[in-house]
Design an enzyme around this catalytic site. Structure first.
Site, short mmCIF file in Angstrom:
data_model
loop_
_atom_site.label_atom_id
_atom_site.label_comp_id
_atom_site.label_asym_id
_atom_site.label_seq_id
_atom_site.Cartn_x
_atom_site.Cartn_y
_atom_site.Cartn_z
N ASP A 135 38.16 -91.89 -29.98
CA ASP A 135 39.17 -91.67 -31.01
C ASP A 135 38.47 -91.23 -32.29
O ASP A 135 37.47 -91.84 -32.70
CB ASP A 135 39.97 -92.96 -31.28
N ASN A 143 43.80 -84.91 -42.08
CA ASN A 143 45.00 -84.07 -42.18
C ASN A 143 45.64 -84.18 -43.55
O ASN A 143 46.07 -83.17 -44.14
CB ASN A 143 46.01 -84.47 -41.10
N HIS A 148 46.34 -79.62 -41.97
CA HIS A 148 46.32 -79.63 -40.50
C HIS A 148 45.42 -78.56 -39.91
O HIS A 148 44.93 -78.71 -38.78
CB HIS A 148 47.75 -79.49 -39.96
N ASP A 152 42.81 -79.29 -37.07
CA ASP A 152 42.65 -78.56 -35.80
C ASP A 152 41.19 -78.17 -35.58
O ASP A 152 40.68 -78.23 -34.45
CB ASP A 152 43.52 -77.30 -35.81
N GLU A 178 44.29 -87.24 -31.76
CA GLU A 178 42.84 -87.32 -31.98
C GLU A 178 42.14 -88.12 -30.89
O GLU A 178 41.00 -88.55 -31.05
CB GLU A 178 42.55 -87.97 -33.35
#
Length: 276
Positions: A135, A143, A148, A152, A178
């Site tokens: 994770d 973010n 975002h 990405d 994630e």
């Protein structure tokens, strides 16, 4: 006869692979042979019947010689063209379907197995090993702070590092958001730790562009044994609990399912001391 021919063509299409031009050529050849045989046989039977009743305008021998050869040429030419077009169309459809199936098994952003494809691949192996859930730490902050698009980029960077560490033979995928997963085909826990820590070090050493600067992200990992007939659901729950513990202990670390009690013991002693 028409029904039998249709069934034969259907069987050829279903059995045919059509991966290469050689496959298409073989289909064309088989189809031409069958079609010309049927056409020639039909012509000869009809010519014999017409000759028997005196309805043939020329001698039967001439009809067989000229008409038979003409029938073969025409039937072979038309059948070859149609069979080649059909074979080529099926070949292109097969490639499109294979590409669609491949893409449907991959996560669009990371290029790794998606969750369904990963679990399917894992269910097809009976090997013992270790299931790992990774994770990205504080991904929501990335973010919220950088947008975002940068988030990405982080996902792509993590995927590239995991793919580099977990070479073919192991499995690696993105479970969503994630969260990533890996299956390590080894029964040696030291091998597992080496790979997991190498993955975490690789990710933490990666710099991801964010505006005019760069950011660094870390991974937490939960590890569970996948042995014998242990159901995947139980393995997943154990790894998820280990991941939760890694997060609660400060993130940026790996925890095996067997370490829970040992890692929580100091907390419990400290909590007990405060209550005295």
């Amino acid at each position: 006869m028409r029904g039998r021919l249709a069934l034969w063509l259907r069987a050829q299409i279903e059995l045919g692979v059509f991966e290469t031009k050689a496959d298409i050529s073989a289909f064309v050849l088989n189809t031409v042979l069958v079609a010309t045989t049927l056409a020639t046989s039909t012509y000869l039977v009809v010519a014999a019947i017409l000759a028997h009743f005196g309805l043939l305008p020329y001698p039967l021998r001439s009809a067989i010689g000229f008409g038979g050869s003409t029938t073969i040429v025409i039937a072979a030419s038309i059948t070859a063209l149609l069979a080649w077009l059909i074979g080529t169309a099926i070949h292109e459809l097969s490639l499109s379907r294979a590409e669609f199936e491949r893409r449907s098994r991959l996560d669009a952003l990371s290029g790794l197995y998606n969750r369904q494809a990963f679990t399917d691949a894992l269910s097809q192996t009976t090997e013992n090993g270790f299931f790992v859930i990774f994770d990205v730490d504080r991904f929501k902050d990335v973010n919220d702070t950088h947008g975002h698009a940068v988030g990405d980029d982080v996902i792509v960077a993590v995927a590239e590092e995991l793919k580099r560490v977990f070479l073919p033979g192991h499995l690696v995928g993105r479970f969503g958001g994630e969260e990533f997963a890996a299956f390590i085909r080894s029964e040696d826990r030291s091998d597992c730790w080496l790979l997991v820590e190498e993955a975490r070090r690789s990710v933490s050493g990666r710099r991801v562009a964010a505006g005019e600067g760069t950011i660094v992200v870390t991974l937490s990992a939960g590890i569970a044994d996948r042995k014998g007939e242990r159901p995947f659901e139980a393995v997943f729950v154990a790894a998820d609990r280990a991941l939760y513990l890694a997060k609660s202990l400060g993130r940026d670390r790996s925890v095996h399912e067997d370490e829970g009690e040992a890692l929580l013991a100091p907390r419990r002693r400290a909590a007990g001391g405060r209550h005295r």
